[in-house]
Design a protein around this motif. Structure first.
Motif, PDB file in Angstrom:
ATOM      1  N   LEU A  50      44.239  14.931  60.383  1.00  0.00           N
ATOM      2  CA  LEU A  50      43.628  13.845  60.977  1.00  0.00           C
ATOM      3  C   LEU A  50      44.374  12.592  60.408  1.00  0.00           C
ATOM      4  O   LEU A  50      44.663  12.502  59.426  1.00  0.00           O
ATOM      5  N   ILE A  51      44.178  11.312  61.278  1.00  0.00           N
ATOM      6  CA  ILE A  51      44.677  10.279  60.950  1.00  0.00           C
ATOM      7  C   ILE A  51      43.625   9.187  60.961  1.00  0.00           C
ATOM      8  O   ILE A  51      42.560   9.107  61.789  1.00  0.00           O
ATOM      9  N   GLY A  52      43.638   8.123  60.439  1.00  0.00           N
ATOM     10  CA  GLY A  52      42.976   6.682  60.084  1.00  0.00           C
ATOM     11  C   GLY A  52      44.009   5.761  60.709  1.00  0.00           C
ATOM     12  O   GLY A  52      44.960   5.458  59.949  1.00  0.00           O
ATOM     13  N   LEU A  53      43.656   4.909  61.827  1.00  0.00           N
ATOM     14  CA  LEU A  53      44.508   4.000  62.461  1.00  0.00           C
ATOM     15  C   LEU A  53      43.874   2.688  62.135  1.00  0.00           C
ATOM     16  O   LEU A  53      42.698   2.438  62.687  1.00  0.00           O
ATOM     17  N   VAL A  54      44.699   1.729  61.292  1.00  0.00           N
ATOM     18  CA  VAL A  54      43.635   0.442  60.726  1.00  0.00           C
ATOM     19  C   VAL A  54      44.680  -0.613  60.975  1.00  0.00           C
ATOM     20  O   VAL A  54      45.851  -0.708  60.324  1.00  0.00           O
ATOM     21  N   PHE A  55      43.891  -1.833  61.327  1.00  0.00           N
ATOM     22  CA  PHE A  55      44.566  -3.060  61.429  1.00  0.00           C
ATOM     23  C   PHE A  55      44.860  -3.279  59.929  1.00  0.00           C
ATOM     24  O   PHE A  55      44.162  -2.990  59.270  1.00  0.00           O
ATOM     25  N   LEU A  56      46.116  -3.900  59.701  1.00  0.00           N
ATOM     26  CA  LEU A  56      46.733  -4.073  58.432  1.00  0.00           C
ATOM     27  C   LEU A  56      45.789  -4.948  57.614  1.00  0.00           C
ATOM     28  O   LEU A  56      45.303  -4.578  56.526  1.00  0.00           O
ATOM     29  N   ALA A  57      45.096  -5.871  58.232  1.00  0.00           N
ATOM     30  CA  ALA A  57      44.106  -6.577  57.751  1.00  0.00           C
ATOM     31  C   ALA A  57      42.664  -6.185  57.323  1.00  0.00           C
ATOM     32  O   ALA A  57      41.920  -6.921  56.691  1.00  0.00           O
ATOM     33  N   ASN A  58      42.553  -5.091  57.880  1.00  0.00           N
ATOM     34  CA  ASN A  58      41.226  -4.293  57.513  1.00  0.00           C
ATOM     35  C   ASN A  58      41.048  -3.877  56.561  1.00  0.00           C
ATOM     36  O   ASN A  58      41.121  -2.545  56.463  1.00  0.00           O
ATOM     37  N   GLY A  59      40.832  -4.482  55.153  1.00  0.00           N
ATOM     38  CA  GLY A  59      40.679  -3.827  53.884  1.00  0.00           C
ATOM     39  C   GLY A  59      39.500  -2.817  53.724  1.00  0.00           C
ATOM     40  O   GLY A  59      39.835  -2.014  52.925  1.00  0.00           O
ATOM     41  N   ALA A  60      38.346  -3.317  54.342  1.00  0.00           N
ATOM     42  CA  ALA A  60      36.938  -2.484  54.127  1.00  0.00           C
ATOM     43  C   ALA A  60      37.260  -1.154  54.806  1.00  0.00           C
ATOM     44  O   ALA A  60      37.169  -0.128  54.172  1.00  0.00           O
ATOM     45  N   SER A  61      38.075  -0.974  56.017  1.00  0.00           N
ATOM     46  CA  SER A  61      38.173   0.156  56.816  1.00  0.00           C
ATOM     47  C   SER A  61      39.176   1.053  55.946  1.00  0.00           C
ATOM     48  O   SER A  61      39.100   2.219  55.731  1.00  0.00           O
ATOM     49  N   ARG A  62      40.255   0.571  55.406  1.00  0.00           N
ATOM     50  CA  ARG A  62      41.252   0.941  54.408  1.00  0.00           C
ATOM     51  C   ARG A  62      40.603   1.803  53.446  1.00  0.00           C
ATOM     52  O   ARG A  62      40.988   2.872  52.827  1.00  0.00           O
ATOM     53  N   ARG A  63      39.665   1.067  52.816  1.00  0.00           N
ATOM     54  CA  ARG A  63      39.074   1.412  51.514  1.00  0.00           C
ATOM     55  C   ARG A  63      38.268   2.882  51.776  1.00  0.00           C
ATOM     56  O   ARG A  63      38.286   3.741  51.161  1.00  0.00           O
ATOM     57  N   VAL A  64      37.554   2.733  52.946  1.00  0.00           N
ATOM     58  CA  VAL A  64      36.706   3.803  53.430  1.00  0.00           C
ATOM     59  C   VAL A  64      37.653   5.077  53.666  1.00  0.00           C
ATOM     60  O   VAL A  64      37.300   6.372  53.122  1.00  0.00           O
ATOM     61  N   LEU A  65      38.858   4.876  54.149  1.00  0.00           N
ATOM     62  CA  LEU A  65      39.738   5.949  54.260  1.00  0.00           C
ATOM     63  C   LEU A  65      40.264   6.630  53.156  1.00  0.00           C
ATOM     64  O   LEU A  65      40.321   7.847  52.747  1.00  0.00           O
ATOM     65  N   GLU A  66      40.646   5.689  52.006  1.00  0.00           N
ATOM     66  CA  GLU A  66      41.004   6.051  50.659  1.00  0.00           C
ATOM     67  C   GLU A  66      40.103   6.702  50.048  1.00  0.00           C
ATOM     68  O   GLU A  66      40.154   7.644  49.312  1.00  0.00           O
ATOM     69  N   LYS A  67      38.768   6.269  50.363  1.00  0.00           N
ATOM     70  CA  LYS A  67      37.721   6.940  49.479  1.00  0.00           C
ATOM     71  C   LYS A  67      37.362   8.421  50.094  1.00  0.00           C
ATOM     72  O   LYS A  67      36.981   9.279  49.163  1.00  0.00           O
ATOM     73  N   ALA A  68      37.832   8.650  51.335  1.00  0.00           N
ATOM     74  CA  ALA A  68      37.631   9.995  52.153  1.00  0.00           C
ATOM     75  C   ALA A  68      38.812  10.783  51.762  1.00  0.00           C
ATOM     76  O   ALA A  68      39.121  11.914  52.572  1.00  0.00           O
ATOM     77  N   ASN A  69      39.783  10.307  50.771  1.00  0.00           N
ATOM     78  CA  ASN A  69      41.092  11.160  50.398  1.00  0.00           C
ATOM     79  C   ASN A  69      42.063  11.185  51.489  1.00  0.00           C
ATOM     80  O   ASN A  69      43.003  11.873  51.403  1.00  0.00           O
ATOM     81  N   TYR A  70      42.245  10.065  52.187  1.00  0.00           N
ATOM     82  CA  TYR A  70      43.179   9.884  53.431  1.00  0.00           C
ATOM     83  C   TYR A  70      44.385   9.319  52.373  1.00  0.00           C
ATOM     84  O   TYR A  70      44.126   8.593  51.509  1.00  0.00           O
ATOM     85  N   VAL A  71      45.599   9.513  52.905  1.00  0.00           N
ATOM     86  CA  VAL A  71      46.687   9.138  52.103  1.00  0.00           C
ATOM     87  C   VAL A  71      47.509   8.001  53.298  1.00  0.00           C
ATOM     88  O   VAL A  71      47.799   8.621  54.314  1.00  0.00           O
ATOM     89  N   LEU A  72      47.874   6.993  52.754  1.00  0.00           N
ATOM     90  CA  LEU A  72      48.725   5.952  53.300  1.00  0.00           C
ATOM     91  C   LEU A  72      49.952   6.703  53.655  1.00  0.00           C
ATOM     92  O   LEU A  72      50.748   6.979  52.915  1.00  0.00           O
ATOM     93  N   GLU A  73      50.206   6.653  54.901  1.00  0.00           N
ATOM     94  CA  GLU A  73      51.470   7.464  55.551  1.00  0.00           C
ATOM     95  C   GLU A  73      52.568   6.391  56.121  1.00  0.00           C
ATOM     96  O   GLU A  73      53.749   6.437  55.737  1.00  0.00           O
ATOM     97  N   LYS A  74      52.215   5.364  56.752  1.00  0.00           N
ATOM     98  CA  LYS A  74      53.148   4.287  57.183  1.00  0.00           C
ATOM     99  C   LYS A  74      52.581   3.463  57.928  1.00  0.00           C
ATOM    100  O   LYS A  74      51.376   3.182  58.278  1.00  0.00           O
TER     101      LYS A  74
END
Length: 165
Positions: A125-149
């Motif tokens: 699964l992916i999470g697609l997040v606007f670069l500036a959306n820090g809150a959503s990026r933190r959500v994905l990181e807490k859910a163990n998603y890894v930054l891919e690109k």
């Protein structure tokens, strides 16, 4: 899977009766800032039709989220999205402003990930997040998603996070 529950939310499969709540959600400029901008009612009606068709085609899609007392809180789901010419499957979540900062996005991201990887047996699964959306990026990181690109999607700078089964 027409519905599910988390500790604080219930999710019901998207249908026509949700149009008014979705219109109100999409008209909020703060909510829509990282969704590509405000959507007028007609655009939300088309959005609803496309996402209901996704359910019919794939057997999964978006759910409307409500608090345990029945208050509309937002929408979330698992859906196909084409990114960099690749058909991906993303988790997506959007909440009304009054529900921000309460951990509900993390709660729903965890639930969607479990559904996607365990119940639907998707390979990733992916999470697609606007670069500036820090809150959503933190959500994905807490859910163990890894930054891919980083990439450009619909003219916007975005990042892709991924989790694999």
């Amino acid at each position: 899977m027409n519905g599910f529950s988390t500790t604080r939310l219930t999710a019901e499969r998207l249908n026509e009766s949700h149009l008014d709540d979705l219109v109100a959600l999409h008209l909020d400029p703060e909510v829509s800032r990282y969704l590509g901008g405000v959507r007028e009612a007609e655009a939300t009606k088309q959005y609803l039709a496309v996402n209901m068709a996704h359910w019919d085609q794939h057997g999964f899609g978006l759910w409307v989220l409500r608090t345990k007392d029945g208050t509309f809180a937002g929408r979330a789901g698992i859906r196909h999205i084409v990114v960099d010419d690749i058909d991906e499957i993303e988790i997506a979540y959007t909440f009304k402003r009054e529900f921000w900062g309460q951990g509900l996005a993390s709660e729903i991201a965890t639930a969607l990930t479990e559904i996607g990887l365990s119940q639907l047996e998707l390979s990733s699964l992916i999470g697609l997040v606007f670069l500036a959306n820090g809150a959503s990026r933190r959500v994905l990181e807490k859910a163990n998603y890894v930054l891919e690109k980083s990439t450009i999607h619909r003219g916007e700078d975005v990042v892709i996070y991924r989790i694999r089964r």
